[in-house]
Design a protein around this motif. Structure first.
Motif, mmCIF file in Angstrom:
data_model
loop_
_atom_site.group_PDB
_atom_site.id
_atom_site.type_symbol
_atom_site.label_atom_id
_atom_site.label_comp_id
_atom_site.label_asym_id
_atom_site.label_seq_id
_atom_site.Cartn_x
_atom_site.Cartn_y
_atom_site.Cartn_z
ATOM 1 N N UNK A 191 0.835 -1.205 0.000
ATOM 2 C CA UNK A 191 0.000 0.000 0.000
ATOM 3 C C UNK A 191 0.870 1.255 0.000
ATOM 4 N N UNK A 192 2.129 1.091 -0.419
ATOM 5 C CA UNK A 192 2.975 2.267 -0.626
ATOM 6 C C UNK A 192 3.864 2.004 -1.835
ATOM 7 N N UNK A 193 4.305 3.097 -2.457
ATOM 8 C CA UNK A 193 5.152 2.980 -3.634
ATOM 9 C C UNK A 193 6.189 4.095 -3.603
ATOM 10 N N UNK A 194 7.305 3.877 -4.303
ATOM 11 C CA UNK A 194 8.394 4.850 -4.346
ATOM 12 C C UNK A 194 8.487 5.488 -5.731
ATOM 13 N N UNK A 195 8.845 6.754 -5.773
ATOM 14 C CA UNK A 195 9.073 7.444 -7.036
ATOM 15 C C UNK A 195 10.247 6.801 -7.771
ATOM 16 N N UNK A 196 10.147 6.710 -9.104
ATOM 17 C CA UNK A 196 11.258 6.162 -9.875
ATOM 18 C C UNK A 196 12.417 7.152 -9.949
ATOM 19 N N UNK A 197 12.173 8.403 -9.585
ATOM 20 C CA UNK A 197 13.220 9.428 -9.623
ATOM 21 C C UNK A 197 13.918 9.549 -8.281
ATOM 22 N N UNK A 198 13.123 9.649 -7.221
ATOM 23 C CA UNK A 198 13.664 9.841 -5.881
ATOM 24 C C UNK A 198 13.101 8.770 -4.957
ATOM 25 N N UNK A 199 13.976 7.876 -4.503
ATOM 26 C CA UNK A 199 13.532 6.745 -3.698
ATOM 27 C C UNK A 199 12.824 7.172 -2.419
ATOM 28 N N UNK A 200 13.226 8.315 -1.854
ATOM 29 C CA UNK A 200 12.626 8.766 -0.598
ATOM 30 C C UNK A 200 11.247 9.388 -0.793
ATOM 31 N N UNK A 201 10.846 9.580 -2.053
ATOM 32 C CA UNK A 201 9.517 10.114 -2.356
ATOM 33 C C UNK A 201 8.528 8.952 -2.328
ATOM 34 N N UNK A 202 7.797 8.839 -1.226
ATOM 35 C CA UNK A 202 6.896 7.710 -1.004
ATOM 36 C C UNK A 202 5.442 8.166 -1.120
ATOM 37 N N UNK A 203 4.648 7.405 -1.847
ATOM 38 C CA UNK A 203 3.214 7.659 -1.959
ATOM 39 C C UNK A 203 2.457 6.496 -1.329
ATOM 40 N N UNK A 204 1.573 6.809 -0.407
ATOM 41 C CA UNK A 204 0.731 5.790 0.217
ATOM 42 C C UNK A 204 -0.627 5.755 -0.463
ATOM 43 N N UNK A 205 -1.168 4.552 -0.648
ATOM 44 C CA UNK A 205 -2.477 4.397 -1.285
ATOM 45 C C UNK A 205 -3.133 3.134 -0.749
ATOM 46 N N UNK A 206 -4.371 3.252 -0.289
ATOM 47 C CA UNK A 206 -5.077 2.097 0.266
ATOM 48 C C UNK A 206 -5.304 1.043 -0.811
ATOM 49 N N UNK A 207 -5.025 -0.188 -0.470
ATOM 50 C CA UNK A 207 -5.232 -1.332 -1.351
ATOM 51 C C UNK A 207 -6.434 -2.108 -0.838
ATOM 52 N N UNK A 208 -7.372 -2.423 -1.737
ATOM 53 C CA UNK A 208 -8.633 -3.048 -1.336
ATOM 54 C C UNK A 208 -8.791 -4.399 -2.015
ATOM 55 N N UNK A 209 -9.003 -5.425 -1.205
ATOM 56 C CA UNK A 209 -9.263 -6.776 -1.701
ATOM 57 C C UNK A 209 -10.704 -7.109 -1.327
#
Length: 283
Positions: A191-209
């Motif tokens: 439920x989180x991902x990293x920018x391909x440019x800057x590893x420390x740039x993290x985006x959180x997003x809820x994952x729903x199953x």
């Protein structure tokens, strides 16, 4: 197709005091004044280093004991260990410190002699702990050994959910598991991902199953993906986008190759043909 229900296994001779031990832990956790760190410390000491159960404070500071013994003893107290999520910027420390002792008990139990692959005892203990770790935990939750989380407190679980061995539930941005979800061995849900440019740039997003979903062996579901009702993510597949209800997705990136025969008509469209089907059409 033959149905293969699980066998009934005879009760263990130690079932009585195993239940008593579980009830003791559950009773303490229900008490709002429970010191969870001490509960964890006592349980792990009694399981792994019982000779120091009555004199933990003295033993951990005893210079006559080997350093490694003192370190192992100290590690039964979650206040003496650091878990990876504590380094995450978005970690809500007040919430995490409340669940940390229970996470540490969960993880450490699986590595004890009493834990290991002890199915019944492990499932019952994890079920009891999950009710105090997760944001929500439904009925009949079943989790096998060596499952790991990020925070734990960002997970919502419905009824009759099964999580098999060595699963990662990364709940940094939140994970929702509906009713009757099955997650197979070595699957990863993020439920989180990293920018391909800057590893420390993290985006959180809820994952729903959604309800009735199967995430099968070694499959991965990436952050923010919505896996629709009664669908399946096949073995080794990587779901990078939403999965349609009643569809079977395989491959990297995962694509629909089949619709379940019980699917309503509105879900029968947009199925990618398999390689075998494409080959047969050329013949």
């Amino acid at each position: 197709m033959a149905y293969l229900p699980l066998r009934q296994v005879p009760d263990s001779p130690v079932l009585g005091f195993a239940r008593d031990w579980l009830e003791q832990i559950k009773s303490e956790l229900e008490d709002p004044s429970c010191d969870r760190a001490l509960l964890c410390r006592r349980a792990l000491t009694e399981l792994s280093l019982p000779q120091y159960g009555a004199n933990w404070d003295t033993a951990v500071n005893d210079p006559a004991l080997p350093y490694a013994t003192r370190l192992a003893l100290a590690a039964t107290d979650p206040r003496n260990v650091t878990l990876e999520p504590e380094y995450y910027n978005e970690c809500e420390d007040t919430r995490f410190q409340k669940v940390k002792p229970l996470l540490w008990l969960w993880y450490s139990f699986d590595r004890t002699i009493a834990g290991g692959q002890n199915v019944w005892l492990g499932v019952m203990l994890r079920r009891a702990l999950a009710r105090h770790i997760f944001k929500r935990c439904g009925e009949n939750f079943k989790c096998f050994q060596n499952t790991e989380f990020s925070f734990g407190y960002n997970i919502e679980v419905g009824d009759n959910v099964v999580v098999h061995r060595h699963v990662l539930l990364d709940d940094r941005g939140g994970i929702t598991l509906g009713n009757n979800v099955s997650i197979s061995d070595y699957a990863n849900i993020y439920s989180h991902t990293h920018s391909i440019v800057e590893q420390r740039d993290v985006t959180n997003a809820r994952t729903v199953i959604d309800d009735g979903v199967r995430i099968t062996y070694h499959a991965t579901v990436l952050a923010g993906v919505h896996v629709g009702t009664n669908s399946m993510v096949g073995a080794l597949a990587m779901a990078t986008r939403d999965v349609r209800p009643y569809h079977v997705y395989v491959g990297i990136p995962a694509k629909s190759v089949k619709v379940k025969p019980n699917a309503p008509p509105e879900y029968q469209e947009n199925v990618m043909r398999t390689a075998r089907e494409r080959s047969q059409s050329r013949d």
